[in-house]
Motif scaffolding. Structure first.
Motif, short mmCIF file in Angstrom:
data_model
loop_
_atom_site.label_atom_id
_atom_site.label_comp_id
_atom_site.label_asym_id
_atom_site.label_seq_id
_atom_site.Cartn_x
_atom_site.Cartn_y
_atom_site.Cartn_z
N TYR A 110 0.86 -1.18 0.00
CA TYR A 110 0.00 0.00 0.00
C TYR A 110 0.89 1.23 0.00
CZ TYR A 110 -3.41 3.48 1.62
OH TYR A 110 -4.21 4.60 1.74
N LEU A 111 0.76 2.06 -1.04
CA LEU A 111 1.57 3.27 -1.16
C LEU A 111 1.01 4.33 -0.22
CD1 LEU A 111 3.80 2.74 -3.19
CD2 LEU A 111 1.71 1.70 -4.03
N SER A 112 1.77 4.65 0.81
CA SER A 112 1.28 5.54 1.85
C SER A 112 2.44 6.29 2.49
CB SER A 112 0.55 4.73 2.93
OG SER A 112 0.34 5.50 4.10
N PRO A 113 2.25 7.59 2.83
CA PRO A 113 3.32 8.32 3.52
C PRO A 113 3.60 7.76 4.91
CG PRO A 113 1.29 9.62 3.44
CD PRO A 113 1.09 8.44 2.54
N GLN A 114 2.74 6.85 5.39
CA GLN A 114 2.95 6.23 6.70
C GLN A 114 3.89 5.02 6.63
OE1 GLN A 114 -0.76 5.40 8.72
NE2 GLN A 114 -1.75 7.18 7.81
N GLY A 115 4.30 4.66 5.40
CA GLY A 115 5.11 3.45 5.25
C GLY A 115 6.60 3.70 5.35
N ASP A 116 7.36 2.60 5.26
CA ASP A 116 8.82 2.69 5.22
C ASP A 116 9.24 3.36 3.91
OD1 ASP A 116 9.09 1.34 7.64
OD2 ASP A 116 9.03 -0.62 6.66
N THR A 117 10.30 4.14 3.97
CA THR A 117 10.75 4.86 2.77
C THR A 117 11.39 3.89 1.78
OG1 THR A 117 11.16 6.84 4.09
CG2 THR A 117 12.16 6.77 1.91
N PHE A 118 10.93 3.95 0.55
CA PHE A 118 11.42 3.08 -0.52
C PHE A 118 12.88 3.38 -0.82
CE2 PHE A 118 11.56 2.04 -5.20
CZ PHE A 118 11.47 0.67 -5.04
N ASN A 119 13.69 2.33 -0.96
CA ASN A 119 15.10 2.51 -1.29
C ASN A 119 15.58 1.34 -2.14
OD1 ASN A 119 15.56 0.35 0.53
ND2 ASN A 119 15.88 1.77 2.24
N GLN A 120 16.84 1.38 -2.53
CA GLN A 120 17.38 0.37 -3.41
C GLN A 120 17.37 -1.02 -2.78
OE1 GLN A 120 18.01 1.20 -6.45
NE2 GLN A 120 18.83 -0.72 -7.25
N ALA A 169 3.61 4.20 -7.30
CA ALA A 169 3.58 2.85 -7.84
C ALA A 169 4.43 2.75 -9.10
CB ALA A 169 2.14 2.44 -8.16
N MET A 170 4.36 3.77 -9.95
CA MET A 170 5.15 3.78 -11.18
C MET A 170 6.64 3.87 -10.87
SD MET A 170 2.55 6.25 -13.28
CE MET A 170 3.59 6.55 -14.71
N VAL A 171 6.98 4.66 -9.85
CA VAL A 171 8.39 4.75 -9.42
C VAL A 171 8.88 3.38 -8.98
CG1 VAL A 171 9.90 5.65 -7.60
CG2 VAL A 171 8.34 7.19 -8.80
N MET A 172 8.08 2.69 -8.18
CA MET A 172 8.49 1.39 -7.68
C MET A 172 8.63 0.37 -8.80
SD MET A 172 6.52 0.87 -4.03
CE MET A 172 7.36 -0.71 -3.80
N VAL A 173 7.67 0.36 -9.72
CA VAL A 173 7.74 -0.59 -10.84
C VAL A 173 8.99 -0.35 -11.67
CG1 VAL A 173 6.66 -1.27 -13.02
CG2 VAL A 173 5.25 -0.97 -10.99
N ASP A 174 9.29 0.91 -11.95
CA ASP A 174 10.47 1.24 -12.75
C ASP A 174 11.74 0.77 -12.05
OD1 ASP A 174 12.79 3.11 -13.59
OD2 ASP A 174 11.28 3.47 -15.12
N THR A 175 11.87 1.08 -10.77
CA THR A 175 13.08 0.72 -10.02
C THR A 175 13.26 -0.79 -9.90
OG1 THR A 175 12.83 2.76 -8.73
CG2 THR A 175 14.32 1.09 -7.86
N ILE A 176 12.19 -1.47 -9.54
CA ILE A 176 12.25 -2.92 -9.36
C ILE A 176 12.49 -3.63 -10.69
CG2 ILE A 176 10.92 -4.96 -8.66
CD1 ILE A 176 9.43 -3.04 -6.67
#
Length: 277
Positions: A110-120, A169-176
């Motif tokens: 779930y994409l939320s500002p309450q979550g852990d910060t996405f990183n490599q 979500a698009m950022v995550m898909v691109d990175t992954i």
């Protein structure tokens, strides 16, 4: 790898991801990306999926049932695909049963500002999944009950507010996706880009050798690969220390690199003193 994006704006997601490297990977069947429209699971003729929150408050809230039904449709499609794959490979895996297919729960982010910060590091972990569900919120969020029911991970891409989860979500898909074997033409490039070993990428140069009076570092023209790699590593260290001290604190340097860095810092201090005098 298979991405399943639950969203109110499927066109936005697919238009953004069906291009460039990701688009080519999809056409080569290295990736599968589907945008599941949550509105398709609304239970009213207007396809509205939001309502007022109990207890009052500003804005509207996405209801639990349409989100849950959208999620169920994804799980059913995943189970169907795996079952078909099992049938095709029956001779090789006769002992496998349907129960084996359901052992591992699908990761739902779930994409939320309450979550852990996405990183490599997180991207590398998620790239190991066969299926990944990304849930995009909108309005003032989503009914907490369905989040408790289906979400396995809460992820944020930064400490700021967006209108919805589609861009994250698009950022995550691109990175992954870049970490999926075969997606990049040169798999080595994914390994040595920024944030590997908590270091930023070294500076890069292309033709011409001189541009606006600025020359390409001579070491890069030497053809001595060991020296070039050493120079690149040193530049990554310097760049990270200067631009991302938070990352630099996490990186691991060898004794030689630590000694070299101390010498560089000492030299800089001498130059600064000379400049002031």
């Amino acid at each position: 790898m298979n991405f399943h994006i639950m969203t109110l704006f499927p066109e936005m997601v697919m238009n953004g991801l069906n291009t460039s490297i990701i688009g080519r990977a999809i056409s080569r069947d290295l990736l599968s990306i589907e945008a599941v429209n949550i509105r398709d699971f609304a239970f009213n003729k207007h396809q509205s999926v939001d309502d007022y929150p109990y207890g009052g408050g500003a804005g509207m809230l996405m209801q639990a049932e349409p989100v849950y039904l959208a999620y169920q449709s994804i799980e059913e499609s995943i189970a169907k695909r795996k079952k078909e794959s099992q049938i095709e490979n029956t001779s090789a895996k006769e002992e496998q049963t349907e129960n084996n297919l359901d052992k591992k729960k699908t990761r739902v982010v779930y994409l939320s500002p309450q979550g852990d910060t996405f990183n490599q590091k997180m991207a590398e972990e998620l790239a190991q999944e066969e299926d990944l569900v990304l849930l995009c919120g909108h309005y003032e969020g989503i009914d907490e009950r369905v989040l408790e029911e289906i979400v396995t991970d809460y992820v944020s891409i930064g400490d700021y507010v967006l209108t919805g989860g589609e861009l994250p979500a698009m950022v995550m898909v691109d990175t992954i996706s870049r970490l999926v074997p075969g997606v990049l033409h040169n798999d080595v490039s994914a390994e040595f880009e920024s944030f590997q070993d908590n270091l930023l990428e070294y500076p890069q140069y292309s033709r011409p050798e001189e541009w606006h009076g600025k020359k390409v570092p001579a070491i890069l023209l030497s053809g001595h690969h060991a020296n070039i790699e050493k120079w690149r590593r040193e530049q990554s260290i310097l760049r990270t220390k200067e631009r991302r001290p938070d990352l630099f604190e996490k990186c691991e340097l060898t004794k030689k690199e630590k000694k070299w860095l101390e010498e560089v810092e000492a030299q800089k201090q001498k130059q600064n003193k000379k400049g002031k005098s």
